[in-house]
Design a protein around this motif. Sequence first.
Motif, mmCIF file in Angstrom:
data_model
loop_
_atom_site.group_PDB
_atom_site.id
_atom_site.type_symbol
_atom_site.label_atom_id
_atom_site.label_comp_id
_atom_site.label_asym_id
_atom_site.label_seq_id
_atom_site.Cartn_x
_atom_site.Cartn_y
_atom_site.Cartn_z
ATOM 1 N N SER A 72 0.814 -1.215 0.000
ATOM 2 C CA SER A 72 0.000 0.000 0.000
ATOM 3 C C SER A 72 0.849 1.268 0.000
ATOM 4 O O SER A 72 0.467 2.266 -0.599
ATOM 5 C CB SER A 72 -0.999 -0.002 1.156
ATOM 6 O OG SER A 72 -0.383 -0.275 2.359
ATOM 7 N N HIS A 73 2.036 1.224 0.650
ATOM 8 C CA HIS A 73 2.834 2.452 0.635
ATOM 9 C C HIS A 73 3.436 2.715 -0.741
ATOM 10 O O HIS A 73 3.610 3.856 -1.150
ATOM 11 C CB HIS A 73 3.903 2.416 1.720
ATOM 12 C CG HIS A 73 4.953 1.371 1.535
ATOM 13 N ND1 HIS A 73 6.101 1.583 0.855
ATOM 14 C CD2 HIS A 73 4.990 0.092 1.953
ATOM 15 C CE1 HIS A 73 6.816 0.479 0.843
ATOM 16 N NE2 HIS A 73 6.162 -0.445 1.500
ATOM 17 N N ALA A 76 0.664 4.258 -2.726
ATOM 18 C CA ALA A 76 0.490 5.657 -2.324
ATOM 19 C C ALA A 76 1.525 6.532 -3.012
ATOM 20 O O ALA A 76 1.222 7.628 -3.473
ATOM 21 C CB ALA A 76 0.596 5.773 -0.808
ATOM 22 N N ARG A 77 2.745 6.029 -3.110
ATOM 23 C CA ARG A 77 3.812 6.837 -3.715
ATOM 24 C C ARG A 77 3.609 7.042 -5.208
ATOM 25 O O ARG A 77 4.134 7.975 -5.790
ATOM 26 C CB ARG A 77 5.169 6.185 -3.472
ATOM 27 C CG ARG A 77 5.623 6.396 -2.040
ATOM 28 C CD ARG A 77 6.953 5.752 -1.794
ATOM 29 N NE ARG A 77 7.216 5.740 -0.353
ATOM 30 C CZ ARG A 77 8.222 5.098 0.193
ATOM 31 N NH1 ARG A 77 9.070 4.436 -0.564
ATOM 32 N NH2 ARG A 77 8.395 5.123 1.493
ATOM 33 N N GLY A 102 1.776 13.904 5.431
ATOM 34 C CA GLY A 102 1.403 13.723 4.032
ATOM 35 C C GLY A 102 2.393 14.401 3.096
ATOM 36 O O GLY A 102 2.854 13.816 2.122
ATOM 37 N N PHE A 104 5.434 15.084 3.575
ATOM 38 C CA PHE A 104 6.752 14.441 3.619
ATOM 39 C C PHE A 104 6.875 13.302 2.614
ATOM 40 O O PHE A 104 7.972 12.814 2.374
ATOM 41 C CB PHE A 104 7.058 13.929 5.028
ATOM 42 C CG PHE A 104 7.841 14.889 5.875
ATOM 43 C CD1 PHE A 104 9.092 15.329 5.473
ATOM 44 C CD2 PHE A 104 7.341 15.353 7.076
ATOM 45 C CE1 PHE A 104 9.819 16.202 6.259
ATOM 46 C CE2 PHE A 104 8.059 16.231 7.863
ATOM 47 C CZ PHE A 104 9.304 16.654 7.456
ATOM 48 N N MET A 105 5.740 12.886 2.039
ATOM 49 C CA MET A 105 5.878 11.844 1.024
ATOM 50 C C MET A 105 6.678 12.365 -0.164
ATOM 51 O O MET A 105 7.454 11.630 -0.768
ATOM 52 C CB MET A 105 4.511 11.353 0.565
ATOM 53 C CG MET A 105 4.610 10.069 -0.229
ATOM 54 S SD MET A 105 3.022 9.405 -0.616
ATOM 55 C CE MET A 105 2.838 9.997 -2.277
ATOM 56 N N ARG A 106 6.476 13.647 -0.485
ATOM 57 C CA ARG A 106 7.207 14.197 -1.632
ATOM 58 C C ARG A 106 8.395 15.050 -1.197
ATOM 59 O O ARG A 106 9.362 15.189 -1.934
ATOM 60 C CB ARG A 106 6.291 15.055 -2.495
ATOM 61 C CG ARG A 106 5.013 14.367 -2.868
ATOM 62 C CD ARG A 106 4.923 14.114 -4.356
ATOM 63 N NE ARG A 106 3.742 13.333 -4.653
ATOM 64 C CZ ARG A 106 3.769 12.082 -5.098
ATOM 65 N NH1 ARG A 106 4.913 11.480 -5.315
ATOM 66 N NH2 ARG A 106 2.651 11.432 -5.329
ATOM 67 N N ALA A 150 -4.536 13.385 3.164
ATOM 68 C CA ALA A 150 -4.439 12.533 1.983
ATOM 69 C C ALA A 150 -4.030 13.361 0.772
ATOM 70 O O ALA A 150 -3.166 12.960 -0.017
ATOM 71 C CB ALA A 150 -5.772 11.833 1.726
ATOM 72 N N THR A 153 -0.318 14.478 -0.025
ATOM 73 C CA THR A 153 0.661 13.612 -0.682
ATOM 74 C C THR A 153 0.746 13.908 -2.172
ATOM 75 O O THR A 153 1.550 13.297 -2.871
ATOM 76 C CB THR A 153 0.302 12.119 -0.491
ATOM 77 O OG1 THR A 153 -0.974 11.884 -1.091
ATOM 78 C CG2 THR A 153 0.238 11.734 0.976
#
Lengths: 250, 335, 304
Positions: A72-73, A76-77, A102, A104-106, A150, A153
Motif C-alpha cells: 500500500s505504501h 500511495a507513492r 502527508g 513528507f511523502m514528496r 491525503a 501527498t
Amino acid sequence: MYILQVQNLSKSFGGLQANRSIGFDVAQGEMLGVIGPNGAGKTTLFNCIAGVHQIDSGRVIFQGRRISGMKSHEIARLGLARTFQIYVASGDLNVKENIMVGCFMRERVRSAAAKAADETLGLFQISHLAKNVVAELPIAAQKRVAMATALATGPRLLLLDEVAAGLNPNEVDEITGLIRSIHAKLGVTIILIEHVMEMVLNICDRVIVLDYGEKISEGTPREVIREPAVIKAYLGERYARQYLEQAENR
Amino acid sequence: MEILRNTFDFSDCPRSGLVLAGIVGLFFLCFPLFPHSSFAMSTLIQFFMFSLFAMGWNTIGGYGGQVDLGMAQFLGIGAYTTAVMIIRWNTPFWITLPIGVLLAVLWSFVIGYPLFRLKGHYFAIASIAASLVLKDIFDVWDFVGASRGLEIPTTRFSSPDFLHLIFTQDVYYYYIMFAFFLIGFLFINHFRKSRLAFQLRSIKSNEEVARSLGINVQWAKMKTYAIATSFVGAVGCFHACYIKNIETEDTMGLDISILIALMAMLGGMGSLWGPIVGAGILIPLKSYLKEWLGATAGLVGIDLVIYAAIIMFISALEPRGIWGLVGRLGSRKTA
Amino acid sequence: MDILAGSVAAGLLIGLVFALVALGLTIIFGMMDIVNFAHGEFLMIGMYTALLTSQTTGIDPLAALPVAALVGFLLGVCCYFGFVKYLLRGPMVAQLLGTFGLMLLLRNLALLFFGSEDRTIHEGLLVGQSFEIGMGIVIPATKLAAAVLAVVAFVGTWLLMNRTKLGRAMTATALNRQGARYMGISTERMNALAWGIGGATVTVAGALLVNFWSVTPFVGLLFTMIAFAIVALGGFGSVPGAFFAGLLVGLITEIPGFWDFFAYITGSSWMSGISMTPFKYTWVYLAYFLIMIFRPRGLFGWKS
C-alpha cells in the motif's frame, strides 16, 4: 485515457465473498461515486485498490501500470491517496503536523513540508486549527483534516470513504463544495463512497452500485436511480422517487 | 544546511526551559572544578550514559511507540566489542567504537526484521526473549570470556591513555561522556524534526493510515531501531573502558533494558527533554538509595524496594511521566 | 535408551508443573490483556510460604499447599485492588513497567526478609524417595507428586472456570467486557478474581516446586520467562493451550538430555564435544521468540 482500470477483481475473507469479479474504468479527471447498502463490499473494494488487501484474482491498473500485488505504501507513492471511514487520530500530532506527514511523502526536509502544509491548510480553510490536536476537533473538522492529509501527498487519484457520514446538512453542503473546488483546482480524479445520496447526485459524473459484492449497475446518477435493481437493493421506492424529482428539478 | 539549522534550533522550546537547561549545562561543565565526592562524579557519569540510552530508546519507543525491552543486548554488543578488541589486539578505543556500533546496528537488523512484524505486548516480550538468547550465548562463549566476564588490564596502559580511553581519574571519563551527551542531544534535536520522526509519529498513531501516506512502516521502524541501537552500542563501547570489568549480568540483564525504558517513560515519551529528566531523577535516586540505605544502613534490598514503589506509583498514577505532570499543572494554572 | 526415556519422563513431569505455573498468567492475560512481570515472584512467594510453613510447624511441605494457595489468592486480590486496577487505565508501557515495578518490589522484600541464600527442603514424606518405573528410569517421588498434584490443581481450576456460575461469569467477561457489564457482572470483581486465581495457582505451583527446587529471592525471573513462553506457545489467554504448551516447554528444557542421547547413538564426536546444559533455558527463549514471530496466535492456533 483511463487513470484507473479495475478488471475482474475478486476478494473473499474465509467463506465470505466480499468482492465478486468487479470491473470498471475511471477516466482522468472524473468524479465517480460508489454506492450500495452496508456490507456491499465498498470499503473492501477501496482496500483492494489501495493495496491494504491482496486480491484473490483480477487486476488493478493505475496510470497504465499494474498495481495489484504492490504494497500500500508503494501504491500511495505512485499517486493514489485515500481517506479512512473510521479514523480517530490517537497520536500526539496536531493538525499541521498531520498534514506535514502527508507532505513528507514528496518533500525531504521540514521547511519544505511545512510550507506545503500551510498551503493545504489554506485550501481546506483550516489554518486557524493548525495547532489543535486532531482527536479534540469536531467531526466535520476531523474529516477535513483527513482529506487534507491525503491530498497533501499530491495524488493523481483520491479515494474518499464516507467523508459526509455523521455530518449535518450544512456541513454536508460545505464539504461538497470543498470536494468540488479541490477537484476543479487540482484536477485530481476522485472516487467516493457515500451514503448521502444528495451529495452523490450533486457532484458525481458517474456512479457504480454494489450489492453483495457485485456490481449491479453503472451509469450517470440519473440513470442508476431509475434502475429497478438499484431501487430494490438500495434506494427503496419512496427515496428513489424523491431523488429523481430532485434530479429533474435541478 | 537545513540539517544544521534543525540541529541547533531550539526556538520551539519555552524560553524559561532553555534558560534552565543552559544553567544546568553550565553546571555540568564546571562540576569537576568544585570540590566533590568521587561518588557524585560517578553518579553523574552514569547519568550521562543512561540519558543517552534513554534518548536512543526514545526514538523507537517514544516517537515510534514500539516498546522495546531488550536494549541491553546492544549495550552488551558495544561493550564486548571494545573489551575484546582492546584486550586481544590492543586496538584503540576510537577504532572499536565504530565497529561496536556497526555490529549493534547489524544485529538490530537481524532481530528487527522479524520483531517488527509484532505489535504491542507481543513486540515487547519478544524483544526480551531475543535479548536473553544473546545473553545466554555470551554466557558460554569462551571468546568473550563466557561467564567469567572480561577485564581490561589497566596496568598495560599508562593513564591518561586517550587512545584506549583508559584513565585512573574519573574526570577524563566525565568530560568524554559529557561530549557524547551533547552530541547525542543535538542529534535528537535534529531527529525530532526530521522526516523520519514525523513518519514514526504517524506510525504510532495508526499504521494503516501511515501506509496510505506512502510510509514504508517496516523500513521506517528498522531505520529508527538502527539509530536507537547505535546510541546504546556507542555508550556500550564507552562502558567497557569505564567499568573495565564487564559481565553479562551487568551489561545485558533484563533489569538494564527495563531501566532504560523506564527512564524515558518517567521523563515523558516522545519528547526531547523526557529521557534526560527521567535519567536525572532515576539515576541519582537509585545510586543514593543504594549508598544510604543499602550500604550504610546494611538493609540489603530496601533501596530497591523504595525504588520499585516509586516506579509503581508513577506507572499507576502518572503514566505520561513528569512531562504529563508538568502539562497537567500548567493547564490547571491557565484554567 | 534409558537416557532418552529418562529425559522424556523428566520433561513431561516438570512440564506438568510448568503448565500450572503458566495457568495464572494466561487467565490474567485473557481477562485484561495485561502482561504480569511479577508472575515469577508470586511463584517465589509460594515457594517460601511452603518452605517456611513446613519448617516452622513441622508439617510436610505438601501439606502446606492450602496455605500457599490462600497466600497467593490474597496476594493476587490485594495486588489487583491496590495497584493493577490503576494500571489498567494507563497506556501499555505503563502496564509493562508497572508490573515490572511490582516484580522488583516483591523480589527485594523477599531479599530483605529472607536473605539471599539458597534454601532447600530437607525433610518431608517424599524427600529423597524415588521409584524405578522400568527401562531404568528413576523418578524422584517429589517430582512425581508435584506433577500429579499440578494436574489436579490445573483440572480443578479449569472446572472452576468452565463448570461453575462464577467461572462462566469470568469467561464471559474475558470474551466481552461490555456485554458482561450489561448482564450485571461486575468486571471489577471478575478481574480481582482472575488475579486471585492466578495468584493461587502459581503459588501452589511454587509450593510444589520447592520440594525439589531450591529457592532464592531471585528465582522468579526464570519462571516468568518460562510462563511467558508457555503462554505464547499455547496462545495468549488459552487455558488448554497452556497445558500442552507446558508439556512441550518441559520437553524443551530436557534438550541437553536428548542432545547427549543423539551424541551417544550417532557416536558423533562434535556433538558430544558440546555441552548443551548451559543452554537449557536458551531453547525456551528461542522457541518463544520464533513462535511469537511465526505463529503469534500460538502453536496450536487456538483463539483466546
